[in-house]
Structure formats: C-alpha cells, structure tokens
Design a protein around this motif. Structure first.
Motif, PDB file in Angstrom:
ATOM      1  N   PRO A   1      -7.511 -11.405   3.625  1.00 33.11           N
ATOM      2  CA  PRO A   1      -7.173 -10.692   4.867  1.00 33.11           C
ATOM      3  C   PRO A   1      -5.954  -9.796   4.735  1.00 33.11           C
ATOM      4  CG  PRO A   1      -7.449 -13.049   5.265  1.00 33.11           C
ATOM      5  CD  PRO A   1      -7.521 -12.836   3.781  1.00 33.11           C
ATOM      6  N   ASP A   2      -4.999 -10.147   3.873  1.00 34.24           N
ATOM      7  CA  ASP A   2      -3.824  -9.294   3.679  1.00 34.24           C
ATOM      8  C   ASP A   2      -4.222  -7.936   3.124  1.00 34.24           C
ATOM      9  OD1 ASP A   2      -2.138 -11.248   4.639  1.00 34.24           O
ATOM     10  OD2 ASP A   2      -1.666 -12.032   2.645  1.00 34.24           O
ATOM     11  N   ASP A   3      -5.234  -7.910   2.244  1.00 29.50           N
ATOM     12  CA  ASP A   3      -5.700  -6.648   1.687  1.00 29.50           C
ATOM     13  C   ASP A   3      -6.274  -5.761   2.782  1.00 29.50           C
ATOM     14  OD1 ASP A   3      -4.938  -7.436  -0.837  1.00 29.50           O
ATOM     15  OD2 ASP A   3      -6.956  -8.010  -1.478  1.00 29.50           O
ATOM     16  N   VAL A   4      -6.993  -6.347   3.716  1.00 28.44           N
ATOM     17  CA  VAL A   4      -7.581  -5.585   4.815  1.00 28.44           C
ATOM     18  C   VAL A   4      -6.471  -4.997   5.686  1.00 28.44           C
ATOM     19  CG1 VAL A   4      -9.011  -5.733   6.897  1.00 28.44           C
ATOM     20  CG2 VAL A   4      -9.711  -6.931   4.819  1.00 28.44           C
ATOM     21  N   ASP A   5      -5.461  -5.801   5.982  1.00 24.28           N
ATOM     22  CA  ASP A   5      -4.344  -5.303   6.789  1.00 24.28           C
ATOM     23  C   ASP A   5      -3.630  -4.150   6.098  1.00 24.28           C
ATOM     24  OD1 ASP A   5      -4.874  -7.162   8.766  1.00 24.28           O
ATOM     25  OD2 ASP A   5      -3.391  -8.610   8.011  1.00 24.28           O
ATOM     26  N   GLU A   6      -3.401  -4.273   4.800  1.00 18.71           N
ATOM     27  CA  GLU A   6      -2.739  -3.205   4.043  1.00 18.71           C
ATOM     28  C   GLU A   6      -3.582  -1.937   4.048  1.00 18.71           C
ATOM     29  OE1 GLU A   6      -1.653  -4.588   0.154  1.00 18.71           O
ATOM     30  OE2 GLU A   6      -0.603  -6.329   0.970  1.00 18.71           O
ATOM     31  N   LEU A   7      -4.904  -2.087   3.904  1.00 19.00           N
ATOM     32  CA  LEU A   7      -5.788  -0.930   3.929  1.00 19.00           C
ATOM     33  C   LEU A   7      -5.737  -0.238   5.284  1.00 19.00           C
ATOM     34  CD1 LEU A   7      -8.003   0.894   2.776  1.00 19.00           C
ATOM     35  CD2 LEU A   7      -9.659  -0.820   3.522  1.00 19.00           C
ATOM     36  N   LEU A   8      -5.807  -1.018   6.354  1.00 17.36           N
ATOM     37  CA  LEU A   8      -5.752  -0.428   7.694  1.00 17.36           C
ATOM     38  C   LEU A   8      -4.432   0.282   7.936  1.00 17.36           C
ATOM     39  CD1 LEU A   8      -7.472  -3.259   9.750  1.00 17.36           C
ATOM     40  CD2 LEU A   8      -8.435  -1.039   9.098  1.00 17.36           C
ATOM     41  N   ASP A   9      -3.330  -0.309   7.480  1.00 14.59           N
ATOM     42  CA  ASP A   9      -2.025   0.344   7.613  1.00 14.59           C
ATOM     43  C   ASP A   9      -1.987   1.658   6.841  1.00 14.59           C
ATOM     44  OD1 ASP A   9      -1.164  -1.741   9.195  1.00 14.59           O
ATOM     45  OD2 ASP A   9      -0.033  -2.744   7.583  1.00 14.59           O
ATOM     46  N   ALA A  10      -2.510   1.663   5.628  1.00 15.50           N
ATOM     47  CA  ALA A  10      -2.522   2.869   4.804  1.00 15.50           C
ATOM     48  C   ALA A  10      -3.382   3.951   5.435  1.00 15.50           C
ATOM     49  CB  ALA A  10      -3.011   2.546   3.397  1.00 15.50           C
ATOM     50  N   LEU A  11      -4.527   3.563   5.996  1.00 14.47           N
ATOM     51  CA  LEU A  11      -5.389   4.546   6.651  1.00 14.47           C
ATOM     52  C   LEU A  11      -4.712   5.133   7.888  1.00 14.47           C
ATOM     53  CD1 LEU A  11      -8.856   2.769   6.392  1.00 14.47           C
ATOM     54  CD2 LEU A  11      -8.118   4.821   5.169  1.00 14.47           C
ATOM     55  N   GLU A  12      -4.034   4.295   8.639  1.00 18.10           N
ATOM     56  CA  GLU A  12      -3.315   4.771   9.830  1.00 18.10           C
ATOM     57  C   GLU A  12      -2.204   5.742   9.434  1.00 18.10           C
ATOM     58  OE1 GLU A  12      -2.488   5.497  13.675  1.00 18.10           O
ATOM     59  OE2 GLU A  12      -4.182   4.324  12.926  1.00 18.10           O
ATOM     60  N   GLU A  13      -1.461   5.430   8.380  1.00 18.01           N
ATOM     61  CA  GLU A  13      -0.403   6.323   7.914  1.00 18.01           C
ATOM     62  C   GLU A  13      -0.980   7.658   7.458  1.00 18.01           C
ATOM     63  OE1 GLU A  13       2.000   4.439   4.944  1.00 18.01           O
ATOM     64  OE2 GLU A  13       2.448   2.737   6.250  1.00 18.01           O
ATOM     65  N   ALA A  14      -2.101   7.608   6.753  1.00 17.94           N
ATOM     66  CA  ALA A  14      -2.733   8.845   6.280  1.00 17.94           C
ATOM     67  C   ALA A  14      -3.208   9.682   7.455  1.00 17.94           C
ATOM     68  CB  ALA A  14      -3.892   8.518   5.350  1.00 17.94           C
ATOM     69  N   ARG A  15      -3.742   9.038   8.469  1.00 19.18           N
ATOM     70  CA  ARG A  15      -4.210   9.753   9.651  1.00 19.18           C
ATOM     71  C   ARG A  15      -3.033  10.419  10.359  1.00 19.18           C
ATOM     72  NH1 ARG A  15      -6.582   5.903  13.359  1.00 19.18           N
ATOM     73  NH2 ARG A  15      -8.170   5.670  11.767  1.00 19.18           N
TER      74      ARG A  15
END
Length: 64
Positions: free
Chosen positions: A42-56
């Motif tokens: 689940p930590d990987d999913v959270d990191e991915l979502l954070d990275a996608l939000e930052e990119a957006r």
C-alpha cells in the motif's frame, strides 16, 4: 541452453540469446517495463498517487 526469447539454441556471441534480434527484444522488454514485478504494498500506491498529483500540479499550476 536455449534462447529465453525464442527457444532456439544459443549463439556464444549473443549468449544467452540466439541472435542480436532476440537480445534487442529482451532489452526492449526491460526498457518498457515488461519485466516489472507488480507491487501489492500500500505504501507504493500512496507514493504513486502523490507523484501523479505532483505531476498534475506542475502541468496545470493553480493561480496564487
């Protein structure tokens, strides 16, 4: 030993592959992420979502 891509006998020049073509196919699989192991952490999913939000946000910055 057989080629991991096409199962033909290996060529010592391209070992463990039978040809440059099969070596290039294998390299392409690495470069495109085909050999990636999916994560269920689940930590990987959270990191991915954070990275996608930052990119957006970088692509579409909010006015201050």
């Amino acid at each position: 030993m057989s080629c991991p891509i096409c199962e033909k006998p290996t060529d010592p020049t391209y070992r463990p592959f039978c040809s440059k073509r099969c070596a290039d196919v294998d390299l392409a699989k690495w470069l495109t992420g085909s050999y990636a192991i999916p994560s269920t952490d689940p930590d990987d999913v959270d990191e991915l979502l954070d990275a996608l939000e930052e990119a957006r946000e970088e692509d579409d910055p909010k006015p201050h």
